[in-house]
Design a protein around this motif. Sequence first.
Motif, mmCIF file in Angstrom:
data_model
loop_
_atom_site.group_PDB
_atom_site.id
_atom_site.type_symbol
_atom_site.label_atom_id
_atom_site.label_comp_id
_atom_site.label_asym_id
_atom_site.label_seq_id
_atom_site.Cartn_x
_atom_site.Cartn_y
_atom_site.Cartn_z
ATOM 1 N N HIS A 40 5.369 13.095 9.783
ATOM 2 C CA HIS A 40 6.243 12.057 11.497
ATOM 3 C C HIS A 40 6.206 13.289 11.896
ATOM 4 C CE1 HIS A 40 5.780 8.334 8.842
ATOM 5 N NE2 HIS A 40 5.184 8.251 9.879
ATOM 6 N N ALA A 41 7.143 14.257 12.257
ATOM 7 C CA ALA A 41 7.922 15.451 12.937
ATOM 8 C C ALA A 41 8.384 16.271 12.188
ATOM 9 C CB ALA A 41 8.513 15.262 13.367
ATOM 10 N N GLY A 98 0.751 -1.023 -0.023
ATOM 11 C CA GLY A 98 -0.369 0.047 0.144
ATOM 12 C C GLY A 98 0.581 1.829 0.237
ATOM 13 N N LEU A 99 1.744 1.248 0.395
ATOM 14 C CA LEU A 99 3.217 2.584 0.673
ATOM 15 C C LEU A 99 3.819 2.661 -0.445
ATOM 16 C CD1 LEU A 99 4.438 2.153 4.512
ATOM 17 C CD2 LEU A 99 2.196 3.782 3.623
ATOM 18 N N GLN A 100 4.092 1.566 -0.856
ATOM 19 C CA GLN A 100 4.477 1.844 -2.676
ATOM 20 C C GLN A 100 3.675 2.314 -3.307
ATOM 21 O OE1 GLN A 100 5.583 -2.250 -3.977
ATOM 22 N NE2 GLN A 100 7.398 -2.291 -2.265
ATOM 23 N N VAL A 101 2.634 1.958 -3.386
ATOM 24 C CA VAL A 101 1.214 2.378 -4.716
ATOM 25 C C VAL A 101 1.106 3.858 -4.236
ATOM 26 C CG1 VAL A 101 -0.993 2.466 -5.223
ATOM 27 C CG2 VAL A 101 0.180 0.399 -4.742
ATOM 28 N N ILE A 102 0.545 4.023 -2.494
ATOM 29 C CA ILE A 102 0.952 5.625 -2.040
ATOM 30 C C ILE A 102 2.054 6.462 -2.711
ATOM 31 C CG2 ILE A 102 0.549 7.390 -1.015
ATOM 32 C CD1 ILE A 102 -1.606 4.587 0.974
ATOM 33 N N ALA A 148 13.588 4.374 10.650
ATOM 34 C CA ALA A 148 13.599 3.983 9.638
ATOM 35 C C ALA A 148 12.546 4.102 8.399
ATOM 36 C CB ALA A 148 13.317 2.424 8.989
ATOM 37 N N GLY A 149 12.079 4.776 7.771
ATOM 38 C CA GLY A 149 10.378 4.739 6.677
ATOM 39 C C GLY A 149 9.868 6.020 7.581
ATOM 40 N N ARG A 160 18.953 10.535 6.733
ATOM 41 C CA ARG A 160 19.230 9.925 5.640
ATOM 42 C C ARG A 160 19.378 9.114 6.367
ATOM 43 N NH1 ARG A 160 19.114 14.736 2.385
ATOM 44 N NH2 ARG A 160 16.781 14.801 1.723
ATOM 45 N N ASN A 161 21.002 8.338 7.070
ATOM 46 C CA ASN A 161 21.265 7.378 7.417
ATOM 47 C C ASN A 161 20.984 7.075 8.043
ATOM 48 O OD1 ASN A 161 24.060 6.624 7.094
ATOM 49 N ND2 ASN A 161 24.279 7.021 9.347
#
Length: 842
Positions: A627-628, A257-261, A579-580, A601-602
């Motif tokens: 998220h923040a 779902g996240l890939q499609v979005i 992550a993510g 990013r690391n």
Amino acid sequence: MLASTLLAPVKKLYSHYETYHGHGRPLLKYIGIIGALTYIAFYLIRFTRPNPRPLDDLGLRLAVITLFLLLALRDRWPEQLRKYYLPYSYGALIFCMPFFNVYFSLERGGGIPAMSNCFIALTFLVMLTDWRNTIAMLVIGIGSASAIFFGLHPAGRWPTDLLAQIPAYLIVLIGGGAFKLSEKQIDSEKARLAAALAGSIAHEVRNPLGRIQHAMERIQSVLVPRKARSAAQTLSDEQVEALYRHVTDSEVAVRRGLQVISMTLDGVAGKPMDPSTFRLLSAAEVVHQAVEEYSYDSENARDRVHVEVREDFHFRGDETAYLFVLFNLLKNALYYTAVFPRTQVTISVDQHQVKVRDTGPGIPRDVLPGLFEAFRTVGKTGGTGLGLAYCRRVMHAFGGDIACDSVAGEFTEFSMRFPAVSAADEERYRLDAIAQARTALAGKRLLIVEDDPVQRMATRLKLEPLAFTTELEDAPDGQSALHLLASRKYDLVLLDLNMPGMDGYIVAEKIRHGSGPNQDVHIVAYTSEPADLARSRALRSGMDQFVSKPSGQLALLAALQKVMQQPGAGTGTMAGRLAGRRILVADDSAFNRKAIAAYLRNAAAIVIEVEHGLAVLEQLHSQEGIHAVIVDLHMPGMDGLETARAIRSANEPWSGLPIVALTARSDEPAVAAATAAGMNGFLVKPVDALVLYDTLARLTSGDRGMPSAPDASRSRAAAAAPAPDGLLNLQRLQSYSRLGMLDELLNDYVPEMTRLIDTLRQAVEMTDVQGSIDALHSLLGMSGEAGAQALYQQVRKLYVPLLEEGEWPGGTAWLPQLQELAARTEQALRAYCATESRSNTS
């Protein structure tokens, strides 16, 4: 009954006016302000002319100004009267525009001022309502003005110059109506596309949600019935394995779902890609990664996909973007498998081309020319047609192209052509990748745990470039590995999962729950087990990274380098928990943003960079899933405190997001001000990676407790490893070296610090206090982020008193001393970068 019949058309006409001004459009409020000021100004202008007539329209003009002011004060209307605002505005517009201007044009017998006033009134009226009500207002206003004028002056007549302008008035009326009709069609098209976008996402997410629901039902069937609280509940090994399978299936569905979005939103955004972020990629490795990570609807769908690598090649591009291209092509190829059960998908890599071929229904020839246009779909329901447009945009950014060949009823084949990369560039890339891995793993001790002696030897050969700087050891089984780990400290364990006796999962769990010196060691799973099944369990067992066998040398080195560059270890580390996560970073200094973004990013976070507070609000309005927010307190325009207050008062779904203050001050007043503005945490410049990870991991995991003052001891961690002369923070510079940012440090940070010193000098010479504060603020963040420790400390001593009390430092020697310190710092930074560059090359 008759009255109802007569009122029906009136109500319908008025409903168009309500619709036009619906959704809180502020047009009437603004026209109230403009109208009141205009009618006052025009009245005063007449006193500049000979023989002014100040009183001939004063009474009606005051009435018009009053009506306009009441329109402007819409927000001040009592709550019980606001429902009458729109009906009031309707009558006010008629009186203030067509009635007033036409009546006094008739009274004055026309003339240029009268014609101009009528033009202005007509233009504003066309803008303020739909064409139907524009005509109705003109008829009512002009008719009323004419009736009153000719009632008072039976012998009066229409001015000829006013009548001569009727064609021009009609052009304004018709042109304005046509423009608004076009605007309405555009809005309707936008609404249609937005509905299509929402429908596409809903359509694509429905299947993943169904898979999650199915997995939850299977989990419930595995769990034993609830017993008394005092009774222990146990699960068999088979039940535990089943639970892992169902949880993994749920995670795969979420990923799908996240890939499609992500693909859909990337296609809508259409932002140009930044070539400076491109790197050399192996076509075969990215294809294998895409096939491995794609979230299939079923295992049967996975079995339909085959990879053929005839000749691998390298291309320059962005890995994530190209993965989305392959995901999109896989999604299209597998779309019709239910209707065409014979469908097979083959991805071939050969001679600078990647081809995705399926034996599905095919595409009609007449459709192929427009296939890559946005918002074009072929034979699908619920799609937006953005996917292939996104694929072409990515391929063009890489310097390549994508084409499609198809025969209806037989096959469809997408061919992606990439520009050739010279042998010299490939060799330079290989040597750079090895050098970076060697630097990241220098002085480390690495343990290879592998029961197959051939695989163990192959792994050692792949890691041979590290042998001069990294200590390599191996163990033939899990028990031997635990024995070695109990006796000495290791930095990284490369762990096979499928071993007889004690497998890799058990080894990882024993390491994490043990009390030896390696409880927090980095663990990388290295296995030939299917990634979609093993990855989730490996990470839950305490491993940090997952690498599939077979793996090329550079891919393996890159995985080890990546995990070693993450501060801390274990799945419980703060960096791993980011992550993510989508983090929005706001700072007017691009250099400060770049450093924070590199750290995030690391840690596999997704970073959105903006330079001021208004841009923060724009991103929050336009993007979902943030998220923040990290926001600098001292920014021009809308500063960090104002931005935080605007977020908290917005009454939007994102109003409760965690907000982290980025500040050069850690005193109680700064903390109190940030807390009052609704902020949840603090980062003191220069930002320490561990503090950054810890703060964000805590806040994004739901811990929103009252923020405390920044931990000064943790904030000073960046200064824990000074150079012998005290000029540089070697620990921070080494982290930049691991991140591959030394070139940016040399080419961007050093010149900018020099420029800021000169800006400060100019501000001091002009006794510009605010300019000095701004220069010192930027220099403080820049020097701290660049590891210029002594310069940072000196600037901080100057900046804080000047900011808080507006007091210049005593004497005149401080500026030359600062300039001299900056010059020595620049020399030291250049020398350090040159030394590191020679070390990496060797």
